[in-house]
Design a protein around this motif. Structure first.
Motif, PDB file in Angstrom:
ATOM      1  N   VAL A   1      -6.968  -1.407  -1.215  1.00 45.49           N
ATOM      2  CA  VAL A   1      -7.740  -1.318   0.026  1.00 45.49           C
ATOM      3  C   VAL A   1      -8.232  -2.709   0.405  1.00 45.49           C
ATOM      4  O   VAL A   1      -8.051  -3.171   1.525  1.00 45.49           O
ATOM      5  N   SER A   2      -8.851  -3.387  -0.545  1.00 45.69           N
ATOM      6  CA  SER A   2      -9.286  -4.771  -0.347  1.00 45.69           C
ATOM      7  C   SER A   2      -9.397  -5.450  -1.702  1.00 45.69           C
ATOM      8  O   SER A   2      -9.591  -4.787  -2.724  1.00 45.69           O
TER       9      SER A   2
ATOM     10  N   LEU B   1      -4.804 -11.911  -9.110  1.00 45.98           N
ATOM     11  CA  LEU B   1      -3.665 -11.319  -8.422  1.00 45.98           C
ATOM     12  C   LEU B   1      -3.930 -11.333  -6.921  1.00 45.98           C
ATOM     13  O   LEU B   1      -4.931 -10.767  -6.474  1.00 45.98           O
ATOM     14  N   PRO B   2      -3.077 -11.953  -6.140  1.00 50.55           N
ATOM     15  CA  PRO B   2      -3.289 -12.005  -4.691  1.00 50.55           C
ATOM     16  C   PRO B   2      -2.886 -10.693  -4.017  1.00 50.55           C
ATOM     17  O   PRO B   2      -1.890 -10.621  -3.287  1.00 50.55           O
ATOM     18  N   LEU B   3      -3.642  -9.641  -4.269  1.00 52.81           N
ATOM     19  CA  LEU B   3      -3.309  -8.315  -3.748  1.00 52.81           C
ATOM     20  C   LEU B   3      -3.693  -8.210  -2.273  1.00 52.81           C
ATOM     21  O   LEU B   3      -4.847  -8.449  -1.907  1.00 52.81           O
ATOM     22  N   GLU B   4      -2.742  -7.824  -1.453  1.00 47.90           N
ATOM     23  CA  GLU B   4      -2.988  -7.657  -0.029  1.00 47.90           C
ATOM     24  C   GLU B   4      -3.299  -6.196   0.280  1.00 47.90           C
ATOM     25  O   GLU B   4      -2.828  -5.289  -0.426  1.00 47.90           O
ATOM     26  N   PRO B   5      -4.089  -5.913   1.325  1.00 50.89           N
ATOM     27  CA  PRO B   5      -4.345  -4.530   1.698  1.00 50.89           C
ATOM     28  C   PRO B   5      -3.038  -3.755   1.907  1.00 50.89           C
ATOM     29  O   PRO B   5      -2.113  -4.249   2.558  1.00 50.89           O
ATOM     30  N   GLY B   6      -2.959  -2.571   1.303  1.00 41.97           N
ATOM     31  CA  GLY B   6      -1.752  -1.750   1.387  1.00 41.97           C
ATOM     32  C   GLY B   6      -0.753  -2.001   0.286  1.00 41.97           C
ATOM     33  O   GLY B   6       0.172  -1.197   0.087  1.00 41.97           O
ATOM     34  N   GLU B   7      -0.923  -3.087  -0.459  1.00 42.86           N
ATOM     35  CA  GLU B   7       0.008  -3.414  -1.547  1.00 42.86           C
ATOM     36  C   GLU B   7      -0.242  -2.499  -2.741  1.00 42.86           C
ATOM     37  O   GLU B   7      -1.374  -2.257  -3.132  1.00 42.86           O
ATOM     38  N   THR B   8       0.834  -1.997  -3.332  1.00 40.11           N
ATOM     39  CA  THR B   8       0.700  -1.149  -4.517  1.00 40.11           C
ATOM     40  C   THR B   8       0.873  -1.994  -5.780  1.00 40.11           C
ATOM     41  O   THR B   8       1.570  -3.002  -5.786  1.00 40.11           O
ATOM     42  N   PHE B   9       0.196  -1.556  -6.842  1.00 40.16           N
ATOM     43  CA  PHE B   9       0.356  -2.185  -8.145  1.00 40.16           C
ATOM     44  C   PHE B   9       0.185  -1.112  -9.208  1.00 40.16           C
ATOM     45  O   PHE B   9      -0.329  -0.017  -8.945  1.00 40.16           O
ATOM     46  N   LYS B  10       0.635  -1.420 -10.411  1.00 43.59           N
ATOM     47  CA  LYS B  10       0.577  -0.448 -11.500  1.00 43.59           C
ATOM     48  C   LYS B  10      -0.193  -1.013 -12.680  1.00 43.59           C
ATOM     49  O   LYS B  10      -0.097  -2.194 -13.001  1.00 43.59           O
ATOM     50  N   LEU B  11      -0.967  -0.124 -13.300  1.00 46.40           N
ATOM     51  CA  LEU B  11      -1.628  -0.436 -14.560  1.00 46.40           C
ATOM     52  C   LEU B  11      -0.987   0.402 -15.656  1.00 46.40           C
ATOM     53  O   LEU B  11      -0.448   1.476 -15.398  1.00 46.40           O
ATOM     54  N   MET B  12      -1.050  -0.089 -16.869  1.00 47.14           N
ATOM     55  CA  MET B  12      -0.405   0.580 -17.994  1.00 47.14           C
ATOM     56  C   MET B  12      -1.415   0.786 -19.115  1.00 47.14           C
ATOM     57  O   MET B  12      -2.241  -0.089 -19.384  1.00 47.14           O
ATOM     58  N   ASP B  13      -1.371   1.989 -19.743  1.00 46.53           N
ATOM     59  CA  ASP B  13      -2.259   2.223 -20.880  1.00 46.53           C
ATOM     60  C   ASP B  13      -1.540   1.882 -22.185  1.00 46.53           C
ATOM     61  O   ASP B  13      -0.391   1.398 -22.192  1.00 46.53           O
ATOM     62  N   GLU B  14      -2.186   2.161 -23.330  1.00 45.11           N
ATOM     63  CA  GLU B  14      -1.617   1.768 -24.617  1.00 45.11           C
ATOM     64  C   GLU B  14      -0.425   2.621 -25.022  1.00 45.11           C
ATOM     65  O   GLU B  14       0.312   2.257 -25.944  1.00 45.11           O
TER      66      GLU B  14
END
Length: 354
Positions: free
Chosen positions: A306-307, A283-296
């Motif tokens: 952050v980095s 995933l090309p995540l940039e500093p400051g970019e938000t993303f979400k994880l999901m549980d079962e």
């Protein structure tokens, strides 16, 4: 960046982006793989370096930074931060002393902003601030046996983290070496361009070039936060684990943001922390970019990058800030929104509250 130094690197095959960070030396696969164990060498000349002098330089910086400058000497550097009044971090700095001057090394994208802010607050203090980023070139070197390389190739021995030594090799006598945190032995060198070239060629005898992004993997796996112009003024100091990295002194007295940072330390606990994650997809995540994880149970958890960098073998390794309380109720395996497995990995320091 110093034009002579940039031409030197270009002749070695370096390709630069708009921020003068090295994107590759022409062998990206080797550059990334070599970071696993090293030794690797890279240019850090895109970083900012501010020289602070004057009879009131110590008192001025002591009232601006989070750590206690009394612990900085010609032999000892330190990690510190510069915050705004609400405790949010504007820059993370390595502070060191050389020939009675104090130096601040931090992300190059923040150079003008931080220099202007420091200039504004020094007012009539007897302090001089000088950008010496092009006069003192910064070089990074790291690896499992980098300590032996530095001792053998440079006649210099540095044992402890943030210890500072002048290189003992007569041909490199104006080079300063600082040992930094890392998954293995890691160093930053600072010095004039001609000696920086000689240093590069000397270390290259036993190492391989690497680019800026792959060098940043060293900081990520070590849990060392970085702040740039995108994430500056976004995170309170404890959210970046700076208290756990000994970058905050709670007994030194006032500094911008001290009231908020101290209140969190003495009266409560951090509601957010920076975590290290491994995502089994790129995933090309940039500093400051938000993303979400999901549980079962399909509950989502929000993270702010952050980095981030591609892992050596597969997937993505990143440092990201998240709220702690929701993580207590995670059910089963976390995954990305694309369904790739995501793991929160242990950091090399303890995040538990005292």
């Amino acid at each position: 960046m110093n034009a002579d130094w940039k031409a030197f690197l270009t002749d070695k095959g370096a390709v630069f982006n708009d921020n003068e960070e090295i994107t590759t030396f022409g062998q990206p696969e080797i550059e990334r793989f070599m970071v696993k164990n090293g030794p690797v060498i890279t240019s850090l000349a895109h970083q900012a370096l501010i020289k602070v002098t004057g009879e009131e330089a110590f008192d001025f910086l002591q009232g601006q930074l989070t750590n206690d400058l009394k612990d900085v000497s010609e032999q000892q550097a330190q990690l510190s931060a510069y915050c705004e009044p609400q405790g949010k971090v504007l820059a993370i700095m390595t502070v060191f002393k050389h020939q009675d001057a104090l130096y601040l090394s931090f992300d190059g994208s923040l150079k003008q902003t931080i220099l202007q802010r420091l200039t504004m607050f020094k007012m009539r203090s007897k302090v001089e601030l000088e950008d010496v980023s092009e006069q003192m070139i910064q070089v990074g070197y790291a690896g499992d046996f980098a300590d032996l390389d530095v001792q053998r190739l440079l006649s210099t021995k540095i044992k402890n983290i943030y210890e500072v030594e002048q290189v003992q090799d007569e041909a490199l006598s104006d080079i300063i070496a600082i040992k930094l945190p890392g998954p293995y032995h890691c160093y930053s060198f600072f010095g004039p361009v001609e000696q920086a070239k000689s240093l590069w060629d000397t270390l290259k005898n036993n190492g391989e070039f690497t680019n800026t992004q792959d060098w940043n993997l060293i900081h990520i796996v070590s849990g060392q936060p970085q702040v740039n112009d995108t994430t500056s003024n976004e995170f309170i100091a404890q959210f970046l684990n700076l208290d756990k990295l000994n970058a905050i002194n709670f007994k030194k007295g006032c500094f911008p943001g001290q009231e908020v940072i101290a209140r969190m330390f003495y009266r409560g606990k951090a509601t957010k922390r920076m975590m290290r994650l491994h995502l089994e997809e790129v995933l090309p995540l940039e500093p400051g970019e938000t993303f979400k994880l999901m549980d079962e149970a399909e509950k989502k958890y929000k993270f702010t990058t952050v980095s981030s960098a591609p892992d050596i073998y597969e997937g993505t390794v990143c440092l990201a800030v998240t709220t702690l309380k929701p993580l207590e109720s995670v059910q089963g395996q976390l995954k990305t929104e694309n369904g790739a497995i995501a793991n929160i990995e242990p950091l090399p320091y303890d995040l538990t509250e005292d």
